[in-house]
Design a protein around this motif. Structure first.
Motif, PDB file in Angstrom:
ATOM      1  N   GLN A  36       0.855  -1.188   0.000  1.00 57.69           N
ATOM      2  CA  GLN A  36       0.000   0.000   0.000  1.00 57.69           C
ATOM      3  C   GLN A  36       0.887   1.233   0.000  1.00 57.69           C
ATOM      4  O   GLN A  36       1.841   1.313   0.783  1.00 57.69           O
ATOM      5  CB  GLN A  36      -0.898   0.017   1.246  1.00 57.69           C
ATOM      6  CG  GLN A  36      -1.841   1.215   1.302  1.00 57.69           C
ATOM      7  CD  GLN A  36      -2.442   1.420   2.674  1.00 57.69           C
ATOM      8  OE1 GLN A  36      -1.740   1.732   3.628  1.00 57.69           O
ATOM      9  NE2 GLN A  36      -3.750   1.240   2.777  1.00 57.69           N
ATOM     10  N   GLN A  37       0.582   2.162  -0.874  1.00 59.99           N
ATOM     11  CA  GLN A  37       1.332   3.419  -0.905  1.00 59.99           C
ATOM     12  C   GLN A  37       0.336   4.562  -0.786  1.00 59.99           C
ATOM     13  O   GLN A  37      -0.291   4.973  -1.761  1.00 59.99           O
ATOM     14  CB  GLN A  37       2.156   3.555  -2.186  1.00 59.99           C
ATOM     15  CG  GLN A  37       3.061   4.779  -2.181  1.00 59.99           C
ATOM     16  CD  GLN A  37       3.894   4.902  -3.437  1.00 59.99           C
ATOM     17  OE1 GLN A  37       3.529   4.410  -4.493  1.00 59.99           O
ATOM     18  NE2 GLN A  37       5.031   5.568  -3.332  1.00 59.99           N
ATOM     19  N   ALA A  38       0.194   5.061   0.426  1.00 61.62           N
ATOM     20  CA  ALA A  38      -0.669   6.220   0.637  1.00 61.62           C
ATOM     21  C   ALA A  38       0.038   7.468   0.115  1.00 61.62           C
ATOM     22  O   ALA A  38       1.269   7.497   0.005  1.00 61.62           O
ATOM     23  CB  ALA A  38      -1.015   6.349   2.113  1.00 61.62           C
ATOM     24  N   GLU A  84      -9.233   6.117   4.956  1.00 57.80           N
ATOM     25  CA  GLU A  84      -7.764   6.069   4.926  1.00 57.80           C
ATOM     26  C   GLU A  84      -7.218   4.906   4.111  1.00 57.80           C
ATOM     27  O   GLU A  84      -6.007   4.759   3.958  1.00 57.80           O
ATOM     28  CB  GLU A  84      -7.194   6.022   6.349  1.00 57.80           C
ATOM     29  CG  GLU A  84      -7.777   4.939   7.223  1.00 57.80           C
ATOM     30  CD  GLU A  84      -8.922   5.457   8.075  1.00 57.80           C
ATOM     31  OE1 GLU A  84      -9.672   6.346   7.615  1.00 57.80           O
ATOM     32  OE2 GLU A  84      -9.072   4.958   9.200  1.00 57.80           O
ATOM     33  N   ASP A  85      -8.100   4.076   3.562  1.00 62.36           N
ATOM     34  CA  ASP A  85      -7.646   3.002   2.665  1.00 62.36           C
ATOM     35  C   ASP A  85      -7.359   3.537   1.268  1.00 62.36           C
ATOM     36  O   ASP A  85      -6.818   2.817   0.420  1.00 62.36           O
ATOM     37  CB  ASP A  85      -8.695   1.887   2.578  1.00 62.36           C
ATOM     38  CG  ASP A  85      -8.919   1.189   3.904  1.00 62.36           C
ATOM     39  OD1 ASP A  85     -10.032   0.663   4.114  1.00 62.36           O
ATOM     40  OD2 ASP A  85      -7.983   1.169   4.740  1.00 62.36           O
ATOM     41  N   SER A  86      -7.727   4.770   1.018  1.00 65.65           N
ATOM     42  CA  SER A  86      -7.449   5.386  -0.280  1.00 65.65           C
ATOM     43  C   SER A  86      -5.933   5.430  -0.483  1.00 65.65           C
ATOM     44  O   SER A  86      -5.206   6.031   0.323  1.00 65.65           O
ATOM     45  CB  SER A  86      -8.013   6.803  -0.338  1.00 65.65           C
ATOM     46  OG  SER A  86      -9.425   6.786  -0.281  1.00 65.65           O
ATOM     47  N   ALA A  87      -5.482   4.793  -1.557  1.00 63.40           N
ATOM     48  CA  ALA A  87      -4.039   4.677  -1.786  1.00 63.40           C
ATOM     49  C   ALA A  87      -3.805   4.012  -3.134  1.00 63.40           C
ATOM     50  O   ALA A  87      -4.735   3.534  -3.781  1.00 63.40           O
ATOM     51  CB  ALA A  87      -3.374   3.852  -0.681  1.00 63.40           C
ATOM     52  N   THR A 113      -9.836   4.705  -4.459  1.00 59.86           N
ATOM     53  CA  THR A 113     -10.365   5.906  -3.821  1.00 59.86           C
ATOM     54  C   THR A 113     -11.613   5.522  -3.049  1.00 59.86           C
ATOM     55  O   THR A 113     -12.542   4.927  -3.620  1.00 59.86           O
ATOM     56  CB  THR A 113     -10.711   6.990  -4.855  1.00 59.86           C
ATOM     57  OG1 THR A 113      -9.535   7.312  -5.605  1.00 59.86           O
ATOM     58  CG2 THR A 113     -11.227   8.246  -4.162  1.00 59.86           C
TER      59      THR A 113
END
Lengths: 115, 116
Positions: A36-38, A84-87, A113
């Protein structure tokens, strides 16, 4: 030789929904990694699959899960989506069992998103 | 625990000049691999160069070289003759095999901008 492929390219979901991301490794590679890359951050290790089994996972809650199929492709599932899972979710493959020196090759990523 | 530190959030370099991107690492395991990746604005991570902990010589791949100083635990990336297309995020990463377990570790990255 085809590289690592990921689908979909973009995914838009609402909070509480489930997301499914897919990854096909380079032909012959048995290991698949999910990251995961936020925004503005480095890569955070999510999951490592090899030979169809989950070998290790990073510090993420259980609602992040996945599996690896007999053809070594993989699926990442994120349940009960939170904002906050948007990444950007990146998948990588390699021909190893986590041994140092074996390069990981990355796919183009899926941008998730959550609204 | 393994850790990668990249202390330079952003770097600027003039086209055709050389630039060094810093990376320090921390691990107690004797066997490890160090990698550098480039991430253009498109998002895909591109493998650049690899250095093994037991390698005696610094790794080189075309315009990329890795300045490996084991005692200082540093693995700096040197890009010679910078090109406009080198503008991207650069990530240092480490792979350690420890007790049968394995978690790859990435730094937070350095943004490189190459000026004409």
């Amino acid at each position: 030789e085809a590289g690592v492929t990921q689908s979909p390219t973009h995914l838009i979901k609402t909070r509480g929904q489930q997301a499914t991301l897919r990854c096909s490794p380079i032909s012959g590679h048995t290991s698949v990694y999910w990251y995961q890359q936020a925004l503005g951050l480095g890569l955070q290790f999510l999951l490592w699959y090899d030979e169809g089994e989950e070998r290790n996972r990073g510090n993420f809650p259980p609602r992040f899960s996945g599996r690896q199929f007999p053809n070594y492709s993989s699926e990442l599932n994120v349940n009960a989506l939170e904002l906050e899972d948007s990444a950007l979710y990146l998948c990588a493959s390699s021909l190893d069992r986590g041994r140092p020196g074996r390069t990981q090759y990355f796919g183009p990523g899926t941008r998730l998103t959550v609204l | 625990a393994q850790k990668i530190t990249q202390t330079q959030p952003g770097m600027f370099v003039q086209e055709k000049e050389a630039v060094t991107l810093d990376c320090t690492y921390d691990t107690s395991d004797p066997s490890y691999g160090l990698f550098w990746y480039k991430q253009p604005s498109s998002g895909e991570m591109i493998f650049l160069i690899y250095q093994g902990s037991y390698d005696q010589q610094n790794a080189t791949e075309g315009r990329y070289s890795l300045n490996f100083q084991k005692a200082r635990k540093s693995a700096n990336l040197v890009i010679s003759a910078s090109q406009l297309g080198d503008s991207a995020m650069y990530f240092c990463a480490m792979r350690v095999t420890s007790g049968g377990s394995y978690i790859p570790t990435f730094g937070r990255g350095t943004s490189l901008i190459v000026h004409p």
